[in-house]
Design an enzyme around this catalytic site. Structure first.
Site, PDB file in Angstrom:
ATOM      1  N   TYR A 243       0.708  -1.376   0.038  1.00  0.00           N
ATOM      2  CA  TYR A 243      -0.449   0.201  -0.338  1.00  0.00           C
ATOM      3  C   TYR A 243       0.700   1.026   0.073  1.00  0.00           C
ATOM      4  O   TYR A 243      -0.113   2.536  -0.534  1.00  0.00           O
ATOM      5  CB  TYR A 243      -0.381   0.100   1.716  1.00  0.00           C
ATOM      6  CG  TYR A 243      -2.095  -1.091   1.045  1.00  0.00           C
ATOM      7  CD1 TYR A 243      -2.399  -1.722  -0.077  1.00  0.00           C
ATOM      8  CD2 TYR A 243      -2.732  -0.741   2.171  1.00  0.00           C
ATOM      9  CE1 TYR A 243      -3.159  -2.519   0.305  1.00  0.00           C
ATOM     10  CE2 TYR A 243      -3.954  -2.410   2.394  1.00  0.00           C
ATOM     11  CZ  TYR A 243      -4.290  -2.777   1.171  1.00  0.00           C
ATOM     12  OH  TYR A 243      -5.013  -4.090   0.779  1.00  0.00           O
TER      13      TYR A 243
ATOM     14  N   LYS B 125       3.690 -15.197   2.974  1.00  0.00           N
ATOM     15  CA  LYS B 125       3.217 -15.731   1.364  1.00  0.00           C
ATOM     16  C   LYS B 125       4.122 -16.030   1.400  1.00  0.00           C
ATOM     17  O   LYS B 125       5.509 -15.764   0.014  1.00  0.00           O
ATOM     18  CB  LYS B 125       2.709 -15.663   0.201  1.00  0.00           C
ATOM     19  CG  LYS B 125       1.713 -15.809  -1.153  1.00  0.00           C
ATOM     20  CD  LYS B 125       0.719 -16.964  -0.468  1.00  0.00           C
ATOM     21  CE  LYS B 125       1.001 -17.578  -2.125  1.00  0.00           C
ATOM     22  NZ  LYS B 125      -0.291 -18.981  -1.952  1.00  0.00           N
TER      23      LYS B 125
ATOM     24  N   ASP C 245      -3.334 -17.720   1.442  1.00  0.00           N
ATOM     25  CA  ASP C 245      -4.746 -18.887   1.355  1.00  0.00           C
ATOM     26  C   ASP C 245      -5.306 -19.937   2.117  1.00  0.00           C
ATOM     27  O   ASP C 245      -5.848 -19.801   2.112  1.00  0.00           O
ATOM     28  CB  ASP C 245      -4.273 -19.093  -0.005  1.00  0.00           C
ATOM     29  CG  ASP C 245      -2.424 -20.179   0.380  1.00  0.00           C
ATOM     30  OD1 ASP C 245      -1.835 -19.521   0.456  1.00  0.00           O
ATOM     31  OD2 ASP C 245      -2.886 -20.856  -1.129  1.00  0.00           O
TER      32      ASP C 245
ATOM     33  N   ASP D 159      -5.595  -6.945   6.106  1.00  0.00           N
ATOM     34  CA  ASP D 159      -6.804  -6.232   5.319  1.00  0.00           C
ATOM     35  C   ASP D 159      -8.286  -7.466   5.075  1.00  0.00           C
ATOM     36  O   ASP D 159      -9.100  -6.649   5.845  1.00  0.00           O
ATOM     37  CB  ASP D 159      -6.535  -5.189   4.058  1.00  0.00           C
ATOM     38  CG  ASP D 159      -7.379  -3.923   3.582  1.00  0.00           C
ATOM     39  OD1 ASP D 159      -8.384  -4.027   4.284  1.00  0.00           O
ATOM     40  OD2 ASP D 159      -7.210  -3.309   2.217  1.00  0.00           O
TER      41      ASP D 159
ATOM     42  N   ASP E 248     -11.780  -8.899   7.277  1.00  0.00           N
ATOM     43  CA  ASP E 248     -12.768  -8.157   6.763  1.00  0.00           C
ATOM     44  C   ASP E 248     -13.994  -9.683   6.973  1.00  0.00           C
ATOM     45  O   ASP E 248     -14.323 -10.296   6.933  1.00  0.00           O
ATOM     46  CB  ASP E 248     -12.754  -7.312   5.427  1.00  0.00           C
ATOM     47  CG  ASP E 248     -13.507  -6.031   5.421  1.00  0.00           C
ATOM     48  OD1 ASP E 248     -12.593  -6.125   6.066  1.00  0.00           O
ATOM     49  OD2 ASP E 248     -13.508  -5.036   4.449  1.00  0.00           O
TER      50      ASP E 248
END
Ligand code: NAD
Length: 353
Positions: free
Chosen positions: A138, A188, A220, A244, A248
């Site tokens: 980001y 990851k 994942d 992020d 959620d």
């Protein structure tokens, strides 16, 4: 205690008004809180031509804590990127150096039916997700959209320094020590060098917390485990973009995005407190939004910045009580409960306090 209040856009003003009613109760009971309002997001752009006006930043820097509603709205989607509401939010997090984002995902037993998962999978759920907030893809440079070989390409940079990983790992291990002493680091590392470094640094920090059981998961797999068996988690620590998305996802385990607060802390526990949801333009201005995430954000403010667990417990107990009494805003309403407005829910919490 000086508090900067930034309602922002959409339902931001409605939900923050309810949280301020809770603060007013505390003030009446003797707490010394000075609240000052300022613009952020679309409201900042509309009033001062900037999603993070200089006055807002100055006020927020001088305050002990910041209470934020939400930013954003479709009317701002075509603005130049630096002028968009979400950029104001990214900038204030960066300017205040709020690198650790704490997002609890907790299921109130009475709301188990509001979850999209089976009640037995989610009942008793209590996870804390610690998301790194000021680094990663980001913020990494270079970034942009440009023409290469006659076509447009978009690119961003995923980047973490070891000091950035180390400081958020310390926050996560510290929280794990106060909870179930289990920490899962999510990355990851099978594909990304950035994640490889993340994994190594978290393992180094783990040596300072021998009581905490550290595990690692690829993002994942973590996404899968969160819906398969979410109760296996105590504390999760992860980078900005993975956090992020996973937070959620975790929020839906607990029924509604309207229930979940968050804290973003700097190295001295100064913090910005906000619900995890956005400005919900689809329901803005109708007094139907759920203000509990914002009210619970005030509880987090007392717990983490003001180190006042008694007041934090008092606010959380009041929220538990209104849920037990059957008061529900539309997003968490089920047959047999009492449907209340945003204002009505704020009033119920004030009465319970
Ligand atoms: P959103 O969180 O605003 O809304 C998603 C869905 O959840 C909507 O159906 C909304 O009505 C519902 N919802 C959200 N909060 C609720 C509440 N308190 N009570 C009841 N229902 C609630 O996400 P979105 O629709 O993807 O984004 C809308 C705008 O918000 C966009 O401009 C986006 O950029 C912005 N946004 C801001 C933040 C923030 O300020 N921290 C976070 C996410 C999105």
């Amino acid at each position: 205690m000086k508090l900067a209040v930034l309602p922002g856009d959409g339902i931001g003003k409605e939900i923050v008004a309810q949280a301020v009613k809770v603060l007013d109760v505390l003030k009446k009971d003797g707490a010394s809180i000075e609240m000052e309002y300022a613009n952020i997001g679309g409201a900042g752009y509309d009033a001062e031509g900037d999603p993070l006006p200089e006055t807002t930043l100055k006020l927020s820097k001088a305050a002990d804590a910041v209470l934020l509603g939400a930013v954003g709205g479709p009317q701002y989607d075509k603005l130049d990127r630096p002028l968009r509401p979400e950029r104001g939010l990214l900038r204030i997090r960066k300017e205040l150096n709020l690198f650790a984002n704490l997002r609890p995902a907790l299921l109130y037993p009475e709301l188990a039916a509001a979850s999209s998962l089976k009640p037995e999978v989610v009942a008793g759920l209590d996870i804390m997700i610690v998301r790194e907030l000021t680094g990663d893809v980001y913020f990494g440079q270079p970034r942009g959209i440009e023409i290469r070989n006659g076509e447009r390409v978009g690119f961003n940079t995923m980047i973490y320094s070891e000091s950035e990983v180390r400081r958020v790992a310390h926050v996560a291990f510290g929280i794990a020590m106060k909870r179930g002493k289990r920490l899962c680091s999510v990355e990851k590392a099978n594909v990304l060098e950035c994640s490889e470094l993340w994994r190594d640094v978290v393992a180094e920090v783990a040596k300072e917390y021998p009581e905490v059981e550290l595990s690692t998961l690829y993002v994942d797999n973590a996404a899968m485990q969160l819906v398969k068996n979410p109760k296996q988690f105590d504390v999760i620590v992860t980078g900005n973009i993975f956090g992020d998305i996973l937070s959620d996802q975790a929020s839906m385990l607990s029924g509604s995005i309207g229930m979940l607060p968050s804290a973003s802390l700097d190295a001295n526990n100064k913090g910005m407190y906000e619900p995890i949801h956005g400005s919900a333009p689809d329901i803005a201005g109708r007094d139907i939004a759920n203000p509990l995430a914002t009210i619970l954000s005030v509880a987090m403010m007392y717990r983490y910045t003001f180190a006042d667990a008694v007041t934090a417990d008092r606010i959380e107990a009041a929220v538990k009580k209104v849920i037990a009494q059957g008061y529900r805003t539309g997003d968490i309403w089920t047959e047999g409960c009492t449907k209340v407005s945003c204002t009505g829910m704020g009033d119920a919490v004030v009465a319970a306090m």
